[in-house]
Scaffold this motif. Structure first.
Motif, PDB file in Angstrom:
ATOM      1  N   SER A 189       0.837  -1.207   0.000  1.00 18.57           N
ATOM      2  CA  SER A 189       0.000   0.000   0.000  1.00 18.57           C
ATOM      3  C   SER A 189       0.867   1.251   0.000  1.00 18.57           C
ATOM      4  O   SER A 189       0.622   2.198  -0.758  1.00 18.57           O
ATOM      5  N   SER A 190       1.898   1.254   0.842  1.00 23.74           N
ATOM      6  CA  SER A 190       2.800   2.398   0.914  1.00 23.74           C
ATOM      7  C   SER A 190       3.506   2.624  -0.422  1.00 23.74           C
ATOM      8  O   SER A 190       3.638   3.765  -0.897  1.00 23.74           O
ATOM      9  N   LEU A 222       4.147   5.649  -5.430  1.00 21.37           N
ATOM     10  CA  LEU A 222       4.203   5.678  -6.893  1.00 21.37           C
ATOM     11  C   LEU A 222       3.228   6.712  -7.451  1.00 21.37           C
ATOM     12  O   LEU A 222       3.589   7.504  -8.334  1.00 21.37           O
ATOM     13  N   LEU A 223       2.015   6.722  -6.939  1.00 22.95           N
ATOM     14  CA  LEU A 223       1.023   7.686  -7.419  1.00 22.95           C
ATOM     15  C   LEU A 223       1.460   9.119  -7.107  1.00 22.95           C
ATOM     16  O   LEU A 223       1.276  10.027  -7.929  1.00 22.95           O
ATOM     17  N   LYS A 257       7.826  10.340 -11.773  1.00 22.92           N
ATOM     18  CA  LYS A 257       7.666   9.051 -12.461  1.00 22.92           C
ATOM     19  C   LYS A 257       6.683   9.285 -13.600  1.00 22.92           C
ATOM     20  O   LYS A 257       5.866  10.210 -13.554  1.00 22.92           O
ATOM     21  N   TYR A 258       6.755   8.445 -14.603  1.00 28.56           N
ATOM     22  CA  TYR A 258       5.758   8.552 -15.669  1.00 28.56           C
ATOM     23  C   TYR A 258       5.202   7.166 -15.982  1.00 28.56           C
ATOM     24  O   TYR A 258       5.832   6.149 -15.709  1.00 28.56           O
ATOM     25  N   MET A 259       3.988   7.165 -16.506  1.00 28.27           N
ATOM     26  CA  MET A 259       3.284   5.924 -16.816  1.00 28.27           C
ATOM     27  C   MET A 259       3.428   5.589 -18.285  1.00 28.27           C
ATOM     28  O   MET A 259       3.384   6.448 -19.147  1.00 28.27           O
TER      29      MET A 259
END
Length: 202
Positions: A162-163, A168-169, A177-179
């Motif tokens: 969960s952490s 990441l979000l 970060k990128y998706m």
């Protein structure tokens, strides 16, 4: 509220609702409005929960072979539904973060947010059923102790996962970060890609 707090709450709701009837053939009703992430999360976990019990049933050594084949087809269809839902959830995040300015030093994660959420959904099922085993009154003390030990590990795993998802979000939202989402391109259900199915068309 952290995203995984919402997700874990919805997963538990789905699992508890399923187990009121505890029947893989029961009707499904989604309590959340369409076009919401809550709707997708609830549907995703329901698919996982039904498939969990399909997998229990098909391991019955005395299962009728015809019933087993029918169940195998259901598991295949469920796997496709599961993959589709993961891609829908990733589409939600792509849309949500489409306006984020990505840092030139941004990195990509080893998996997309939705595939990590997929693992979180399965983890919720492991926790539910391990808790069931730990609460059994007809099992040996050794069995109860072993299951409680495993349950502690699963709960710690959920906390860590969960952490990691929430981090990441946050990193995606901040542009660190990128998706990138790759469609799964499953081959075994495609009558052009599976040589057995392709052969039946010729």
């Amino acid at each position: 509220m952290l995203f995984t707090t919402l997700a874990n709450t919805i997963f538990e709701e789905s699992i508890n609702t399923y187990h009121i009837k505890d029947d893989v053939y029961q009707d499904f009703s989604n309590p959340y409005p369409k076009d919401t992430i809550e709707h997708l999360l609830y549907r995703k976990n329901w698919i996982d929960t039904v498939q969990w019990h399909y997998e229990d049933i098909i391991r019955d050594p005395n299962i009728d072979p015809v019933a087993a084949l029918d169940l195998k087809r259901k598991i295949d269809a469920s796997n496709q539904d599961r993959t589709d839902l993961v891609e829908y959830i990733d589409s939600y995040f792509l849309k949500k973060y489409q306006s984020v300015e990505v840092s030139k030093d941004a990195t990509i994660n080893t998996e997309s947010p939705a595939w990590a959420i997929d693992r979180l959904s399965i983890l919720a099922l492991k926790i539910y059923h391990m808790q069931e085993e730990a609460n059994r009154t007809d099992a040996s003390p050794e069995h109860i102790l072993k299951c409680n030990t495993k349950l502690e590990v699963l709960l710690e795993q959920r906390k860590d996962l969960s952490s990691a998802i929430d981090q990441l979000l946050a990193d995606i939202e901040a542009g660190n970060k990128y998706m990138k989402v790759y469609k799964q391109m499953k081959m075994y259900n495609d009558d052009e890609l599976n040589p057995v199915l392709r052969g039946q068309k010729e």
